[in-house]
Design a protein around this motif. Structure first.
Motif, short mmCIF file in Angstrom:
data_model
loop_
_atom_site.label_atom_id
_atom_site.label_comp_id
_atom_site.label_asym_id
_atom_site.label_seq_id
_atom_site.Cartn_x
_atom_site.Cartn_y
_atom_site.Cartn_z
N ILE A 1 0.83 -1.21 -0.16
CA ILE A 1 -0.02 0.07 -0.05
C ILE A 1 0.90 1.25 0.03
CG2 ILE A 1 -1.84 1.26 1.45
CD1 ILE A 1 -2.68 -1.32 -0.17
N THR A 2 0.58 2.11 -1.05
CA THR A 2 1.36 3.25 -1.36
C THR A 2 0.94 4.62 -0.72
OG1 THR A 2 0.74 3.64 -3.44
CG2 THR A 2 2.62 2.05 -2.98
N GLY A 3 1.84 5.64 -0.31
CA GLY A 3 1.22 6.99 -0.30
C GLY A 3 0.98 7.01 1.14
N THR A 4 0.56 8.16 1.65
CA THR A 4 0.15 8.59 3.10
C THR A 4 -0.76 9.65 2.91
OG1 THR A 4 2.50 8.14 3.85
CG2 THR A 4 1.01 9.46 5.35
N GLY A 5 -1.81 9.32 3.90
CA GLY A 5 -2.78 10.40 3.85
C GLY A 5 -3.86 10.43 2.71
N ALA A 6 -4.66 11.45 2.84
CA ALA A 6 -5.74 11.40 1.41
C ALA A 6 -4.77 11.82 0.26
CB ALA A 6 -6.60 12.69 1.92
N ALA A 7 -3.72 12.32 0.05
CA ALA A 7 -3.08 12.62 -0.88
C ALA A 7 -2.52 11.25 -1.43
CB ALA A 7 -1.91 13.52 -0.67
N GLY A 8 -2.20 10.30 -0.46
CA GLY A 8 -1.49 9.20 -0.97
C GLY A 8 -2.64 8.07 -1.67
N TYR A 9 -3.67 8.40 -1.14
CA TYR A 9 -4.91 7.69 -1.74
C TYR A 9 -5.16 8.50 -3.16
CZ TYR A 9 -9.77 5.70 -2.02
OH TYR A 9 -11.09 5.01 -2.53
N ARG A 10 -5.34 9.58 -3.11
CA ARG A 10 -5.78 10.32 -4.40
C ARG A 10 -4.88 10.00 -5.49
NH1 ARG A 10 -4.98 16.29 -3.86
NH2 ARG A 10 -6.27 15.89 -1.95
N ALA A 11 -3.56 9.74 -5.25
CA ALA A 11 -2.60 9.60 -6.42
C ALA A 11 -2.84 8.40 -7.07
CB ALA A 11 -1.15 9.57 -5.60
N LEU A 12 -3.61 7.44 -6.51
CA LEU A 12 -3.51 6.06 -7.32
C LEU A 12 -4.66 6.46 -8.59
CD1 LEU A 12 -4.29 3.60 -4.48
CD2 LEU A 12 -2.33 3.70 -5.91
N PHE A 13 -5.30 7.59 -8.42
CA PHE A 13 -6.43 7.79 -9.42
C PHE A 13 -6.28 9.23 -10.20
CE2 PHE A 13 -8.04 6.05 -5.30
CZ PHE A 13 -8.23 4.56 -5.67
N GLU A 14 -5.38 9.75 -10.01
CA GLU A 14 -5.05 11.05 -10.89
C GLU A 14 -3.58 11.39 -11.16
OE1 GLU A 14 -5.61 14.73 -9.00
OE2 GLU A 14 -3.78 14.32 -7.78
N SER A 15 -2.85 10.36 -10.96
CA SER A 15 -1.42 10.41 -11.38
C SER A 15 -1.10 10.05 -12.85
CB SER A 15 -0.60 9.17 -10.64
OG SER A 15 0.66 9.53 -11.19
N ASN A 16 -0.11 10.83 -13.40
CA ASN A 16 0.31 10.75 -14.67
C ASN A 16 1.29 9.66 -15.07
OD1 ASN A 16 2.49 12.22 -13.88
ND2 ASN A 16 2.89 13.29 -15.55
N ASP A 17 1.69 8.80 -13.80
CA ASP A 17 2.49 7.92 -14.05
C ASP A 17 2.64 6.95 -12.92
OD1 ASP A 17 4.64 6.16 -14.79
OD2 ASP A 17 6.26 7.48 -14.81
N LEU A 18 1.74 5.93 -13.02
CA LEU A 18 1.88 4.92 -12.09
C LEU A 18 2.69 3.53 -12.30
CD1 LEU A 18 -1.93 4.76 -11.23
CD2 LEU A 18 -0.04 5.58 -10.12
N SER A 19 3.60 3.70 -13.45
CA SER A 19 4.51 2.64 -13.90
C SER A 19 5.05 1.97 -12.81
CB SER A 19 5.13 3.29 -14.96
OG SER A 19 4.58 3.69 -16.11
N ALA A 20 5.88 2.67 -11.84
CA ALA A 20 6.51 1.91 -10.75
C ALA A 20 5.93 1.83 -9.50
CB ALA A 20 7.92 2.99 -10.78
N ASN A 21 4.49 2.38 -9.45
CA ASN A 21 3.81 2.11 -8.17
C ASN A 21 3.68 0.81 -7.77
OD1 ASN A 21 1.49 2.13 -6.28
ND2 ASN A 21 1.77 4.48 -6.63
N LYS A 22 4.00 0.61 -6.51
CA LYS A 22 3.98 -0.72 -5.88
C LYS A 22 2.58 -1.36 -5.48
CE LYS A 22 8.45 -1.72 -6.03
NZ LYS A 22 8.88 -2.90 -7.22
N GLU A 23 1.74 -0.52 -5.67
CA GLU A 23 0.23 -0.87 -5.35
C GLU A 23 -0.43 -1.31 -6.76
OE1 GLU A 23 -3.85 0.58 -3.15
OE2 GLU A 23 -1.98 1.81 -2.93
N VAL A 24 0.18 -0.96 -7.89
CA VAL A 24 -0.71 -1.38 -9.14
C VAL A 24 -0.13 -2.53 -9.65
CG1 VAL A 24 -1.00 -0.46 -11.36
CG2 VAL A 24 -0.87 1.32 -9.59
N ILE A 25 -1.18 -3.61 -10.02
CA ILE A 25 -0.69 -4.94 -10.25
C ILE A 25 -0.85 -4.87 -11.92
CG2 ILE A 25 -1.19 -7.34 -10.21
CD1 ILE A 25 -2.35 -6.80 -7.39
#
Length: 601
Positions: free
Chosen positions: A254-278
């Motif tokens: 689970i990545t990020g911290t707080g509301a901003a960490g949750y939000r980043a999963l749905f409005e980021s322009n680059d999730l390629s290296a995000n450890k939460e995205v399968i």
């Protein structure tokens, strides 16, 4: 890399069709049965095209995402589910079960029929067979969810195979066993990693396997009309082991911290290296690959008070246990609430452009506008189908929620399991941990009223798991399937509500204490706002009950409701509406051996 079209053999027509590829695969050549499938490169090219036909990120469209579930207050577009619960679906007017429906399966089976002649590294060959079987499993999973029993075809049928083309449906049990066999093969043979997470990997195969197993296990447990309760445990246990393998060995977190960490999963322009995205749908401005996620905000739908009510208070207590929760106004709704509420529903004072004017909510949509998936950075919003945020297809949070629910439903759950799953999600946004003993000691009465079929020693924690799943995965396409597998479709018959309106007149919806909108009976009676300052009246946006779009539950006050639900009442017929009918034309003309799902005979 530029946009390209893939060329596929459409077996039934012996022709070719083109599909745009949102994942930017690289094609090789036109595909024919005689000179293709000779090398692993051929398999790669062919399976790349399967991605475009079936799996996409689910983010906004109500029909595709929350499918007109009880997460939605109103939808002004066309919805099968909305039509269903108002009695408008019949075998004579329903769609599906045609060339477009079965074409995907033909494309998959065409490759599997021909892969025997492929030469090369057998591990790589098995990988691509696994990818094809992954997609076949997903195809049939969707068919079972829609129709129950369906005919299983494991190979392409030729023009002379009339007996097979006219076969009767196979029972749900047989089809599900075949689905699970495909997924087991995929999980065992698809390689753990490829170039990036825009491809199916071993972990993606296990995620789908766990999703399917949880769905079928709980469906069999709660749908006693099927008489399959005794086999539910097998599926639940496989949901546990598949999800646990991802948790133990997949390297996700689970990545990020707080509301901003949750939000980043749905409005980021680059999730390629995000450890939460399968598994990811990649979008990129330079490559001209875009989505349309800005339409989540105030286009054709809004979210419901039913959804808003389930977000906890920041101290971990239910919002619905607060005195007077039903009469909390829009401005007060977000006070001391789970931060994910403000990342799902638009808050007072929300702006679409930094430094801009607050965006005003609309009572004729219920007032709870969706912001989850809305690109907050204007640079990522370019207009219609010109948004460049990446979109998760599978994310690790679902795996954790699958694991904890399957353990709770199978009776093996302990506090350590909760700490390793739900409490990781709560920790990210600063919410208190869920305690197993406390949840089971005092089950939440509000949730218990929604799910009367939940009983037993784990009743309280199962209810809280369902809450967490609804909150964490809101607007991601899970809610309708969840209601169906829990045999809770009756919740679709309840009229959805929006925000609470204390009285006709001016309402502050931006949080500055000044009225921004006014709800009035008609244009002929503006007496409720006569006392407002002139400058306020000049800017105020007016809504009239006489226009007929919405009503207030108490006449001149109360929860925003919708006139359509009065004119065309909702109803959910059990167990009939858990399935859609097969189009009558397919039964009467194409295959007389087909029978309708229960209730549609």
């Amino acid at each position: 890399m530029k946009r390209i079209s893939y060329i596929f053999l459409v077996v039934a027509l012996l022709g070719v069709s083109c599909k745009k590829d949102f994942l930017q695969r690289t094609p090789a050549t036109a595909i024919t049965g005689n000179d293709f499938f000779n090398t692993t490169a051929d398999l790669e090219t062919y399976t790349n095209g399967l991605y475009t036909q079936q799996l996409r990120a689910i983010w906004a469209d109500v029909e595709a995402a929350d499918k007109f579930s009880d997460n939605i207050s109103i939808y002004t577009g066309s919805s099968e589910i909305d039509n269903l619960i108002r009695g408008g679906v019949t075998p004579g007017n329903t769609k599906g079960w045609d060339q477009g429906t079965w074409g995907m399966l033909r494309n998959i089976n065409f490759m599997l029929d021909n892969v025997g002649k492929t030469t090369g590294d057998q591990v790589v060959i098995n990988h691509y067979i696994g990818v094809a079987r992954f997609f076949r499993a997903n195809f049939y999973f969707n068919m079972v969810k829609r129709y129950g029993d369906v005919p299983w075809y494991s190979r392409v049928l030729g023009n002379k195979e009339e007996d097979m083309l006219q076969k009767a449906k196979d029972p749900r049990t047989a089809v599900m066993d075949s689905i699970m066999a495909d997924l087991e093969y995929a999980a065992a043979n698809v390689l753990p990693a490829r170039t990036n997470n825009t491809y199916v990997t071993k972990w993606g195969a296990l995620t789908l396997l766990a999703r399917v197993a949880l769905h079928e296990g709980t469906y069999r447990k709660y749908h006693n009309e099927l008489g399959l309760e005794s086999s539910a445990q097998t599926f639940l246990q496989r949901a546990v082991s598949a999800s646990q393998e991802i948790m133990d060995n997949g390297g996700f977190q689970i990545t990020g911290t707080g509301a901003a960490g949750y939000r980043a999963l749905f409005e980021s322009n680059d999730l390629s290296a995000n450890k939460e995205v399968i598994f990811l749908q990649k979008n990129n401005k330079e490559q001209g690959i875009a989505n349309n996620t800005h339409v989540v905000l105030d286009w054709q739908w809004a979210l419901s008070s039913s959804l808003a009510n389930e977000f906890l208070m920041t101290d971990g207590t239910p919002f619905t246990s607060q005195a007077g929760y039903e009469t909390k106004t829009f401005v007060n709704l977000f006070t001391n609430r789970d931060p994910r509420l403000a990342e799902t529903i638009m808050t007072p004072g929300f702006v679409t452009t930094p430094g801009g004017n607050p965006y005003l909510t609309r009572p004729n949509f219920g007032g709870y506008l969706q912001v989850k998936f809305y690109p907050r950075d204007p640079a990522l919003r370019g207009g219609w189908v010109l948004n460049y945020t990446d979109l998760p297809i599978f994310r690790y949070a679902e795996v954790l929620l699958t694991n904890v629910e399957a353990k709770a439903e199978s009776g093996t759950l302990n506090q350590g399991d909760i700490d390793a799953t739900i409490n990781k999600l709560r920790t990210r946004v600063g919410m208190p941990a869920l305690d197993l003993a406390a949840a089971n000691g005092t089950p939440d009465a509000y949730l218990a009223g929604k799910y009367p079929l939940v009983t037993g020693a784990n009743k309280g924690v199962i209810l809280e798991i369902r809450r967490e799943r609804r909150v964490e995965l809101a607007c991601e396409g899970f809610r309708l399937d969840d209601l169906y597998r829990w045999k809770a479709g009756s919740l679709l018959a309840q009229n959805p509500g929006g925000m609470y309106v204390p009285a006709l007149g001016g309402l502050d919806v931006t949080g500055d204490g000044v009225a921004d909108i006014a709800i009035l009976q008609s244009k002929d009676d503006e007496s409720p706002i006569v006392g407002l300052p002139a400058d306020v009246k000049e800017k105020i946006v007016k809504y009239y009950l006489s226009d007929g779009a919405f009503i207030l539950s108490n006449g001149t006050s109360g929860t925003v409701m919708f006139a359509k639900d009065v004119a065309q009442p909702r109803n959910f017929v059990e167990p009939k509406y858990y399935y859609f009918p097969i189009p009558a034309s397919q039964v009467m003309l194409s295959n007389k051996k087909l029978t309708q799902p229960a209730g549609w005979e």
